[in-house]
Design an enzyme around this catalytic site. Sequence first.
Site, PDB file in Angstrom:
ATOM      1  N   LYS A  56      76.245  96.918  96.885  1.00 31.55           N
ATOM      2  CA  LYS A  56      77.045  96.895  95.796  1.00 31.55           C
ATOM      3  C   LYS A  56      77.789  98.074  95.579  1.00 31.55           C
ATOM      4  CE  LYS A  56      76.384  94.691  91.422  1.00 31.55           C
ATOM      5  NZ  LYS A  56      77.477  93.612  91.366  1.00 31.55           N
ATOM      6  N   TYR A  75      76.919 100.236  91.886  1.00 30.71           N
ATOM      7  CA  TYR A  75      76.712  99.662  90.668  1.00 30.71           C
ATOM      8  C   TYR A  75      75.583  98.531  90.325  1.00 30.71           C
ATOM      9  CZ  TYR A  75      79.897  95.933  91.076  1.00 30.71           C
ATOM     10  OH  TYR A  75      80.470  94.924  91.566  1.00 30.71           O
ATOM     11  N   LEU A 122      77.431  89.643  99.127  1.00 33.62           N
ATOM     12  CA  LEU A 122      76.588  90.176  98.112  1.00 33.62           C
ATOM     13  C   LEU A 122      75.208  89.396  98.085  1.00 33.62           C
ATOM     14  CD1 LEU A 122      76.014  92.927  96.600  1.00 33.62           C
ATOM     15  CD2 LEU A 122      76.818  91.698  94.491  1.00 33.62           C
TER      16      LEU A 122
HETATM   17  N1  PMP Z   1      79.406  88.624  94.415  1.00 31.61           N
HETATM   18  C1  PMP Z   1      80.256  89.790  94.193  1.00 31.61           C
HETATM   19  C2  PMP Z   1      81.152  90.168  95.114  1.00 31.61           C
HETATM   20  C3  PMP Z   1      79.972  90.473  93.074  1.00 31.61           C
HETATM   21  O1  PMP Z   1      80.495  91.522  92.642  1.00 31.61           O
HETATM   22  C4  PMP Z   1      78.951  89.798  92.150  1.00 31.61           C
HETATM   23  C5  PMP Z   1      78.389  90.428  90.819  1.00 31.61           C
HETATM   24  N2  PMP Z   1      79.013  91.579  90.410  1.00 31.61           N
HETATM   25  C6  PMP Z   1      78.240  88.803  92.697  1.00 31.61           C
HETATM   26  C7  PMP Z   1      78.463  88.054  93.829  1.00 31.61           C
HETATM   27  C8  PMP Z   1      76.954  88.084  91.729  1.00 31.61           C
HETATM   28  O2  PMP Z   1      75.883  88.760  91.872  1.00 31.61           O
HETATM   29  P1  PMP Z   1      74.956  88.836  90.762  1.00 31.61           P
HETATM   30  O3  PMP Z   1      74.321  87.385  90.613  1.00 31.61           O
HETATM   31  O4  PMP Z   1      73.760  89.893  91.111  1.00 31.61           O
HETATM   32  O5  PMP Z   1      75.713  89.422  89.403  1.00 31.61           O
END
Ligand code: PMP
Length: 287
Positions: free
Chosen positions: A149, A33, A207
């Site tokens: 993700k 996602y 991530l």
């Molecule tokens: N870590 C995790 C586990 C996440 O799910 C997310 C965002 N959904 C992030 C970090 C932050 O990522 P982003 O800045 O791309 O939203």
Amino acid sequence: MSRVAYVNGQYRPHGQAVIHVEDRGFQFADGVYEVWSVFDGRLADFDGHMTRLHRSLNELRIDIPMTREALGRVLNETVRRNRVREGLVYLQVTRGTARRDHPFPPEGTAPSVVVTARSLPLSKGDASAKKGVAVITHPDIRWGRCDIKTVGLLPNVLAKQAAKERGAAEAWMVDEMGLVTEGSSTNAWIVDEHGKLRTRDAQANILQGITRAAVMALIADEGLELEERAFSVDEAKRAKEAFYTSASGFVMPATSIDGVKIGDGKPGPIATRLRALYLDRAMRDAI
Ligand code: PMP
């Protein structure tokens, strides 16, 4: 205002937007996602999220469902049909619908694509950022590929629920060494006791946040010192500032961790400045 969701080629009223019971996303969490924030009806960090989507799909060997341009049009159209000016657009791509069996389905099985959008006024997050939020720590029980993700988010759900039940906004997950990995849906940062910005290195099992990368560029522009190096829960509790980053929360100052006050218990100057800079840049560059 009635909401609309995009499901496999069609825009459907939200209540009638359904996916098959044997969708691999539902049966196996076999999907990925992305989430974009929406400013004035436009998508922030468009390319960053699109590039990470392609990487996640590639890592799981899920076919790319449509071109970047076509997907961009679907995202924008879903935002438009839901009349979202400030908010979020969510995309999920799964390995598609097939008779339930663990191995990948036959070649040519079409991935499923779902897009939803919802309004979230900027003023709501700004009010939290002015006061700062509470964070708790929680064991990191996730798998070894947190760089993808995936929609396999049960450990993240349990951590976030634990935070909610303790009156906190986020849970910072902690590995077996007592080091913070990342938040349940955010990346974790501190300004350590020596005044240095710290966040876990991207080689770790985390991530690679798109907001994290954008904030890193701002830190470089500002001439601030950053170390991509793990920090312990103790170091976080002794830090001058703590904050977290994500597409939905931007830069959010954390003013307590497990009930321990961080700094003077108010959002710190660095987090506050990075939030303002991030919002400026994201609003300017949204497409
Ligand atoms: N870590 C995790 C586990 C996440 O799910 C997310 C965002 N959904 C992030 C970090 C932050 O990522 P982003 O800045 O791309 O939203």
